[in-house]
Design a protein around this motif. Structure first.
Motif, PDB file in Angstrom:
ATOM      1  N   ARG A 196      16.027 130.743  33.979  1.00 49.98           N
ATOM      2  CA  ARG A 196      16.829 130.760  35.196  1.00 49.98           C
ATOM      3  C   ARG A 196      16.150 129.826  36.179  1.00 49.98           C
ATOM      4  O   ARG A 196      15.026 130.070  36.597  1.00 49.98           O
ATOM      5  CB  ARG A 196      16.933 132.172  35.746  1.00 49.98           C
ATOM      6  CG  ARG A 196      17.713 133.081  34.781  1.00 49.98           C
ATOM      7  CD  ARG A 196      17.907 134.446  35.320  1.00 49.98           C
ATOM      8  NE  ARG A 196      18.823 134.396  36.450  1.00 49.98           N
ATOM      9  CZ  ARG A 196      19.076 135.422  37.232  1.00 49.98           C
ATOM     10  NH1 ARG A 196      18.483 136.572  37.019  1.00 49.98           N
ATOM     11  NH2 ARG A 196      19.908 135.318  38.229  1.00 49.98           N
ATOM     12  N   ASN A 208      14.620 127.840  39.246  1.00 51.45           N
ATOM     13  CA  ASN A 208      14.060 128.204  40.547  1.00 51.45           C
ATOM     14  C   ASN A 208      13.629 129.661  40.662  1.00 51.45           C
ATOM     15  O   ASN A 208      13.465 130.175  41.759  1.00 51.45           O
ATOM     16  CB  ASN A 208      15.028 127.855  41.681  1.00 51.45           C
ATOM     17  CG  ASN A 208      15.238 126.378  41.797  1.00 51.45           C
ATOM     18  OD1 ASN A 208      14.318 125.596  41.622  1.00 51.45           O
ATOM     19  ND2 ASN A 208      16.461 125.986  42.069  1.00 51.45           N
ATOM     20  N   LEU A 209      13.456 130.347  39.533  1.00 49.81           N
ATOM     21  CA  LEU A 209      12.994 131.721  39.589  1.00 49.81           C
ATOM     22  C   LEU A 209      11.591 131.882  38.998  1.00 49.81           C
ATOM     23  O   LEU A 209      11.110 132.999  38.875  1.00 49.81           O
ATOM     24  CB  LEU A 209      13.976 132.655  38.874  1.00 49.81           C
ATOM     25  CG  LEU A 209      15.314 132.837  39.573  1.00 49.81           C
ATOM     26  CD1 LEU A 209      16.188 133.805  38.791  1.00 49.81           C
ATOM     27  CD2 LEU A 209      15.140 133.339  40.994  1.00 49.81           C
ATOM     28  N   GLU A 210      10.969 130.771  38.643  1.00 49.19           N
ATOM     29  CA  GLU A 210       9.608 130.858  38.155  1.00 49.19           C
ATOM     30  C   GLU A 210       8.713 131.298  39.318  1.00 49.19           C
ATOM     31  O   GLU A 210       8.888 130.852  40.439  1.00 49.19           O
ATOM     32  CB  GLU A 210       9.125 129.508  37.624  1.00 49.19           C
ATOM     33  CG  GLU A 210       9.873 129.014  36.417  1.00 49.19           C
ATOM     34  CD  GLU A 210      11.139 128.257  36.765  1.00 49.19           C
ATOM     35  OE1 GLU A 210      11.265 127.813  37.920  1.00 49.19           O
ATOM     36  OE2 GLU A 210      12.005 128.135  35.893  1.00 49.19           O
ATOM     37  N   SER A 211       7.777 132.158  39.016  1.00 48.10           N
ATOM     38  CA  SER A 211       6.881 132.644  40.067  1.00 48.10           C
ATOM     39  C   SER A 211       5.726 131.685  40.286  1.00 48.10           C
ATOM     40  O   SER A 211       5.240 131.058  39.353  1.00 48.10           O
ATOM     41  CB  SER A 211       6.310 134.012  39.679  1.00 48.10           C
ATOM     42  OG  SER A 211       7.329 134.970  39.658  1.00 48.10           O
ATOM     43  N   LYS A 216       8.520 139.989  49.768  1.00 51.23           N
ATOM     44  CA  LYS A 216       9.462 139.117  49.064  1.00 51.23           C
ATOM     45  C   LYS A 216      10.873 139.283  49.606  1.00 51.23           C
ATOM     46  O   LYS A 216      11.587 138.301  49.826  1.00 51.23           O
ATOM     47  CB  LYS A 216       9.447 139.417  47.563  1.00 51.23           C
ATOM     48  CG  LYS A 216       8.224 138.943  46.833  1.00 51.23           C
ATOM     49  CD  LYS A 216       8.354 139.345  45.376  1.00 51.23           C
ATOM     50  CE  LYS A 216       7.157 138.999  44.553  1.00 51.23           C
ATOM     51  NZ  LYS A 216       7.348 139.390  43.143  1.00 51.23           N
ATOM     52  N   ALA A 244      12.916 136.340  51.590  1.00 47.66           N
ATOM     53  CA  ALA A 244      14.174 135.883  50.989  1.00 47.66           C
ATOM     54  C   ALA A 244      15.332 136.039  51.976  1.00 47.66           C
ATOM     55  O   ALA A 244      16.179 135.146  52.088  1.00 47.66           O
ATOM     56  CB  ALA A 244      14.456 136.656  49.704  1.00 47.66           C
TER      57      ALA A 244
END
Length: 80
Positions: free
Chosen positions: A27, A29-32, A63, A67
């Motif tokens: 997915r 842009n969901l890498e941490s 978070k 966000a």
């Protein structure tokens, strides 16, 4: 399978699971990424109180709040 064929099968409701490689799915842009931030003790204590009240961890609270601010910035500018 070509993308157009995949799209046609998907839109027709056909089973496309065999065409997908779930082990390699990502997915965007969901890498941490780890970020270290130092807060004064009173901020950490306030975060802990709010996290406890909401039943989440301090990290989850931070978070969520960040966000939300990125989605709905105070200055009215579009999100990043």
């Amino acid at each position: 399978m070509k993308a157009s064929e995949f799209d046609t099968k998907f839109e027709a409701g056909e089973d496309i699971e065999g065409a997908l490689d779930f082990a390699r799915a990502r997915r965007p842009n969901l890498e941490s990424r780890r970020v270290n931030v130092d807060f004064p003790a009173w901020v950490v204590e306030g975060l802990d109180r709010q996290a406890k009240r909401l039943g989440v961890t301090r990290q989850s609270l931070i978070k969520m709040w960040i966000a939300q601010k990125l989605e709905h910035p105070v200055d009215g500018n579009p999100k990043l």
